[in-house]
Design an enzyme around this catalytic site. Structure first.
Site, PDB file in Angstrom:
ATOM      1  N   TYR B 444       9.918  -7.419  18.988  1.00 56.02           N
ATOM      2  CA  TYR B 444       9.955  -6.092  18.327  1.00 56.02           C
ATOM      3  C   TYR B 444       9.891  -6.175  16.802  1.00 56.02           C
ATOM      4  O   TYR B 444      10.144  -7.193  16.225  1.00 56.02           O
ATOM      5  CB  TYR B 444      11.080  -5.196  18.838  1.00 56.02           C
ATOM      6  CG  TYR B 444      12.533  -5.587  18.767  1.00 56.02           C
ATOM      7  CD1 TYR B 444      13.033  -6.554  17.925  1.00 56.02           C
ATOM      8  CD2 TYR B 444      13.449  -4.902  19.592  1.00 56.02           C
ATOM      9  CE1 TYR B 444      14.396  -6.839  17.893  1.00 56.02           C
ATOM     10  CE2 TYR B 444      14.810  -5.188  19.560  1.00 56.02           C
ATOM     11  CZ  TYR B 444      15.268  -6.158  18.704  1.00 56.02           C
ATOM     12  OH  TYR B 444      16.605  -6.430  18.672  1.00 56.02           O
ATOM     13  N   GLU B 445       9.489  -5.071  16.211  1.00 55.29           N
ATOM     14  CA  GLU B 445       9.242  -4.953  14.750  1.00 55.29           C
ATOM     15  C   GLU B 445       8.162  -5.921  14.273  1.00 55.29           C
ATOM     16  O   GLU B 445       8.239  -6.473  13.179  1.00 55.29           O
ATOM     17  CB  GLU B 445      10.526  -5.151  13.919  1.00 55.29           C
ATOM     18  CG  GLU B 445      11.791  -4.510  14.424  1.00 55.29           C
ATOM     19  CD  GLU B 445      11.666  -3.028  14.695  1.00 55.29           C
ATOM     20  OE1 GLU B 445      10.598  -2.458  14.430  1.00 55.29           O
ATOM     21  OE2 GLU B 445      12.633  -2.455  15.220  1.00 55.29           O
ATOM     22  N   GLY B 446       7.158  -6.119  15.103  1.00 50.30           N
ATOM     23  CA  GLY B 446       6.043  -7.014  14.746  1.00 50.30           C
ATOM     24  C   GLY B 446       6.249  -8.367  15.400  1.00 50.30           C
ATOM     25  O   GLY B 446       7.172  -9.104  15.051  1.00 50.30           O
TER      26      GLY B 446
END
Lengths: 246, 605
Positions: B444-446
Site C-alpha cells: 500500500y501507498e505505492g
C-alpha cells in the site's frame, strides 16, 4: 485549597541497579529516572482532582539537584501550578523531611501529599516525619479520600479489610494505589509546563544522624527448569530436594 | 508485559545520532525542547502500554467485520482514538493558526513508532485523520477548515483518503469517479466507487471525512484532470444539523494481516445524493494528495519498522528463555550430560537476532533522517536555497524510507519466526501474526515496484542528479567523522568504496536513459532499490557507530557501556553480512542481458 505534593526521582522500574566499588553509593550511570509512581499516579493526581473540584493551587516540592528538574517538569505537565526544588544532594529520609518541613512551615498548606513510599529505597518515612515536624496529623497508605468542607474521610487498606478515618485540615497524607487514577500528560500540558516556575531554594543546615554502611543486591534468580508435564515424580522431587518447599 | 520496542534506542537515535535538538533552534519549533519531547515520548509509551499493546492479538483474532451496511471494528479502538487525540497528536504538527502546536514531524514519527510497535492494527485510523485534516488545513478554503479541522484534531471525526478504484490502482490517471457541478459554488455531486479504503468505516465517531479523488465533468484525461473533494459521511448544515450524504459501505476486505484495520469498499452517490466540496483549485487534486501521500509513505516505513521491532523483541525474549541443545566444546563434541543451553547462545540464532537488530534499528534511523529533512525543509521556508536542499534529500530518501523497512522487515520477521522453530509457525506465539501484518507494507501507498521506479526514474535524475550529490555529501560527512576512530576506519573505507560502485552502476544505466531507452533503464529498478537502500542503511549504521564511539570515548554515556558497544557491534555485523550483497546486485544491474522486457515473441510462462 493550598496543596503541597512531595515528589521524588526514582530509577525506572526496568533499570539495572548497581553500586559503586565499595557498595556505599547507587551507581546512576546509564540509568533512566522517572517520578516515583506513588507520588505521580496517586498523590499528585488526587491533589489535582481536589483543586479541580474546589479551586486552589497545587505546588510540587522536591529535594535534590538540578538534574531532578526533568522529573519536576512532568509533574507540572500533569497540571501542578508551580514547583519548589530544595537544591541539595539529600543523604537520608530525615534530611529530606527536614528540608520539606522547613519550607512548608511558613506556607500554611491545607494538605501535604506524598506517595506511600519511593520505589527505590522503600522507606515510607518522609510523610510521617514531615507531619511530626509540622505538628500535623499523618494518615498513611490512603487508598480513598473524600472531602466535606475542611474534613477529609480517608480509607486505608489494612490487613484483611479497610479502615475509615476522619481528619480535619491541615494534615499530611501518604498515597497508596486506589487513591486516584494515573493521568498521562498531554502535549498542551507539556508545553504549558515550560512556562511554569520551578523555584530553587537553598537547603537549611542539617546534620544527619545516620549514614549508609553498604548496599547489596538480592541473589540472582536461579535458571528456570522445565519439567515435562507428564513427569510429576520429577516435579515433586525438584520441589522437595532443590526448592525445599515441600 | 513483554517488551515491544526500546525507548533507549529511540532516544539514542533522536538525541545522539540525529541531534534532534538542532530543530528547536528554528523559529517554527522554538516552543519545544528536549525535556518536553522526553515527557511526550514517555506519555506515548504509557498510553501505548495501557491502551494499545494489550489488544494487538485480539484485533487479529477478532477482525473488523462488515455487518448491516457498516464495518464494526474492535471495541478497544474507541479508547485508542480518544487517547491518541487527547495526547494532542492528531493535530500536533499543524500550524498554531490551524489549532496545532507546530510540533516537529520527527517527534510525531517517534511517537507513532511507539504506538505502531504496540499495535499496528489501530494507528492508521488516527494517522489518516492527521493526513486528511492536514490536507484540508493546507489547501482548502477557510469555511472548510473551520468546519472540519477542529473536529478531526479532537478525534470527534476521523478521516480517510480515497484514491484506488477497481480499475485504477497504481495507475491513478485512470480514476473515473465523477464530480458534477451543482448550483452551489464549490459543491459537486460525487458518484463512483473506491476500494481498499483504510479506516473507511467504523462505529466510533459521529462522522468520517473522506478525501476523494474524482474527475470534474469535462476535465482533461489523465492525472491533469483529477480534483480533490471533501466528502463527509454526514454533511454538516448551517444550522448545526447533519444530512446523510449517501456514502455507503459495500463491504470489508478480509485480509492476510492487519485485520483490525478496516479496509472498506466505498460507494459514493449510489442514490444520487452525495455531495463533495472542492479542495483548492480544480484539476490539482493529485498534487495536493501527493503531499499527504509522501507523508503516508514515510508513515508506512514507520509501520513496517515498528512491526519488525515488536517481532524482534518477541523473538529475543524467546531466545533468552528457551533452552535447547548444547554448545560445541573445544574437543569438537557436545557434553550430553551438561544442562541444555539457552538458544541465544547458538551462533546461528545470534546471527538471526543480529540481522533483526540491524534491520529494525537502522530502519528507525532512516525514518528519523527523513523526518528531520522534512522538518528542516518546512522550517527554512524563508531561505529558498536551504529549503530546496532539504526537500531534495527528503524526496530522494522517501522511497527508500518506505521500501527498505517494508521489504527487509519481512526478512527480519521471517528470521525471528525461525528462531522459535515450530512454535513460530503456531498461533500460540505472536511471530506468525507480525509476519502476516507486515506483508501489506510493501504494497500500500505505492508498491515496491512503484517506489523503485520513482527512485531510479525520478529521484536519481532530479535536477541533473543534484539530490544524489547532496546525499553523497552527507554520506561523506559521516565517513569523515568515522575516520577519526581507528575501530571504524575499515567500515568507513568500505562505505566509500560503495559510493564509487554506485557511480559505476549509474554510469552504465544512464547510458540507456541517454539513448531514450527508458524501459531498459528502469528494467531492474527494484534491484537498484535494493542496491541503493543497502548502502543508505550502511550509512545509517556508520552514523550510529560514530555516535556510540563518541559516547564511549568521551565517557559521557546516557546509557550503559554495553548499550553503546552493541551499536558498534551491530554496525560491524551489517557490514559483514549485508553490505556485500551490493556487489551481486551491481553485477545484475550492469549485466547486458535483457530477460524481462516484453518482446514481440510470446514467452510461455
Amino acid at each position: 485549597m493550598k496543596l503541597l505534593v512531595c515528589v521524588s526521582k526514582t530509577p525506572d522500574t526496568t533499570a539495572k541497579i548497581s553500586f559503586n566499588a565499595d557498595h556505599t553509593e547507587f551507581n546512576e550511570a546509564g540509568i533512566t529516572f522517572i517520578m516515583n509512581p506513588y507520588d505521580e499516579w496517586y498523590a499528585l493526581v488526587r491533589a489535582m482532582e481536589l483543586k479541580e473540584a474546589t479551586g486552589g493551587t497545587v505546588t510540587l516540592i522536591n529535594v535534590g539537584p538540578a538534574s531532578n528538574d526533568a522529573v519536576i517538569r512532568k509533574g507540572l505537565a500533569i497540571g501542578a501550578d508551580d514547583a519548589v526544588r530544595i537544591d541539595c544532594n539529600p543523604t537520608s529520609s530525615l534530611y529530606v523531611a527536614k528540608q520539606i518541613a522547613e519550607y512548608a512551615k511558613e506556607q500554611n498548606y491545607d494538605m501535604v501529599f506524598c506517595g506511600k513510599e519511593t520505589i527505590d529505597y522503600n522507606g515510607s518515612e518522609v510523610g510521617g516525619m514531615v507531619a511530626d515536624m509540622l505538628a500535623m496529623p499523618f494518615i498513611s497508605y490512603a487508598s480513598e479520600m473524600e472531602m466535606n468542607g475542611n474534613t477529609a474521610t480517608i480509607k486505608r487498606d489494612i490487613e484483611g479489610g479497610k479502615e475509615t478515618i476522619e481528619v480535619d485540615t491541615p494534615f499530611v497524607l501518604s498515597a497508596a494505589k486506589g487513591l486516584a487514577e494515573q493521568r498521562i500528560p498531554n502535549m498542551r500540558g507539556i508545553m504549558q509546563a515550560r512556562r511554569k516556575p520551578i523555584n530553587v531554594v537553598s537547603p537549611v543546615d542539617f546534620e544527619d544522624v545516620s549514614s549508609v554502611v553498604s548496599y547489596e543486591l538480592p541473589p540472582a534468580k536461579a535458571a528456570c527448569k522445565m519439567v515435562d508435564p507428564e513427569n510429576m515424580e520429577e516435579l515433586v522431587r525438584l520441589l522437595h530436594e532443590e526448592a525445599k518447599i515441600i | 508485559m513483554s517488551k515491544y520496542m526500546s525507548m533507549d534506542t529511540l532516544k539514542f537515535l533522536l538525541n545522539e545520532v540525529h541531534n534532534m535538538e538542532e530543530l528547536f533552534e528554528y523559529e517554527r519549533f522554538q516552543e519545544f525542547d528536549k525535556e518536553a519531547v522526553d515527557i511526550l515520548l514517555d506519555s506515548a509509551k504509557d498510553m501505548a502500554d495501557k491502551k494499545f499493546y494489550p489488544f494487538v492479538r485480539d484485533m487479529d483474532e477478532q477482525p473488523a467485520v462488515f455487518k448491516d451496511g457498516r464495518i464494526i471494528a474492535h471495541e478497544s479502538l474507541e479508547d485508542m482514538i480518544k487517547g491518541y487525540a487527547d495526547l494532542g497528536l492528531i493535530g500536533g504538527v499543524f500550524d498554531f493558526e490551524h489549532g496545532g502546536m507546530q510540533m516537529p514531524g520527527t517527534v510525531l514519527s517517534a511517537c507513532n513508532h511507539i504506538f505502531e510497535s504496540a499495535n499496528n492494527h489501530s494507528l492508521g485510523y488516527m494517522g489518516l485523520t492527521t493526513g486528511s485534516a492536514n490536507l484540508i488545513a493546507t489547501f482548502a478554503n477557510q469555511a472548510l477548515k473551520d468546519t472540519y479541522v477542529p473536529k478531526m484534531i479532537s478525534g470527534e471525526w476521523t478521516g480517510t483518503m480515497c484514491l484506488t478504484e477497481p480499475q485504477a490502482g497504481s495507475s491513478l490517471s485512470d480514476v473515473v469517479t465523477s464530480a458534477t457541478p451543482t448550483d452551489e459554488e464549490g459543491v459537486y455531486e460525487i458518484k463512483g466507487q473506491k476500494i481498499f479504503i483504510s479506516g473507511g468505516d467504523h462505529q466510533f465517531t459521529d462522522n468520517i471525512i473522506h478525501l476523494v479523488l474524482a474527475r470534474i465533468d469535462g476535465a482533461p484525461a489523465g492525472t491533469k484532470g483529477i480534483s480533490l473533494f471533501v466528502v463527509p459521511n454526514n454533511m454538516p448544515q448551517a444550522d448545526g444539523s447533519f444530512v446523510d450524504n449517501d456514502v455507503q459501505v459495500a463491504g470489508e476486505f478480509q485480509k492476510l494481516g492487519q485485520k483490525g484495520y478496516a479496509t472498506a469498499h466505498m460507494v459514493f452517490g449510489e442514490n444520487g445524493g452525495c455531495k463533495g466540496h472542492l479542495v483548492g483549485e480544480a484539476n490539482n487534486g493529485l498534487r495536493y494528495m501527493f503531499k499527504m501521500m509522501n507523508e503516508a509513505r514515510i508513515e508506512v516505513g514507520i509501520t513496517a519498522t515498528s512491526i519488525a521491532t515488536a517481532a524482534y523483541y518477541a523473538s529475543l525474549q524467546y531466545a533468552n528463555e528457551r533452552p535447547q541443545g548444547r554448545r560445541i566444546e573445544s574437543t569438537g563434541k557436545k557434553n550430553s550430560n551438561a544442562e541444555q543451553t539457552l538458544i541465544i547462545n547458538h551462533a546461528d540464532v545470534r546471527r538471526m537476532l543480529l540481522l533483526q537488530k540491524a534491520v529494525v534499528e537502522a530502519s528507525m534511523s532512516i525514518i528519523i533522517e527523513s523526518s528531520m529533512q522534512a522538518d528542516k525543509h518546512m522550517a527554512t521556508a524563508h531561505d529558498p536555497e536551504q529549503s530546496a536542499k532539504h526537500h531534495m534529500l527528503l524526496e530522494f530518501l522517501t522511497p527508500i524510507t518506505k521500501t527498505y523497512p517494508s521489504e527487509m522487515g519481512q526478512v527480519s520477521i521471517s528470521n525471528g519466526l525461525q528462531i522459535l522453530g515450530g512454535y513460530g509457525f503456531c498461533t500460540d506465539f505472536v511471530l506468525q501474526q507480525y509476519y502476516r501484518d507486515i506483508r501489506i507494507c510493501s504494497i500500500y501507498e505505492g508498491t515496491t515496484g512503484i517506489q523503485s521506479i520513482d527512485l531510479l526514474g525520478r529521484k536519481v535524475t532530479m535536477k541533473n542528479g543534484k539530490a544524489l550529490q547532496l546525499l553523497m555529501a552527507e554520506v561523506q560527512e559521516t565517513v569523515q567523522a568515522a575516520m577519526t576512530y581507528d575501530e571504524l576506519k575499515p567500515y568507513a573505507n568500505k562505505l566509500m568504496d560503495k559510493l564509487g560502485l554506485t557511480q559505476k552502476v549509474l554510469g552504465k544505466l544512464m547510458g540507456f536513459a541517454m539513448e531514450g531507452n527508458y524501459e531498459r533503464y528502469l528494467m531492474d529498478a527494484t534491484a537498484f532499490m535494493q542496491f541503493a537502500s543497502t548502502i543508505v542503511i550502511g550509512w545509517q549504521w556508520l552514523k550510529m557507530a560514530v555516535a556510540a564511539k563518541q559516547a564511549l570515548v568521551s565517557g559521557k554515556m546516557t546509557y550503559s557501556e554495553e548499550f553503546y558497544e552493541s551499536k558498534v557491534h551491530t554496525m560491524k555485523f551489517y557490514f559483514k553480512y549485508e553490505m556485500p550483497k551490493t556487489t551481486g546486485l551491481a553485477e545484475i544491474l550492469m549485466d547486458d542481458e535483457v530477460l524481462t522486457i516484453k518482446e514481440e515473441k510470446q514467452l510461455a510462462f
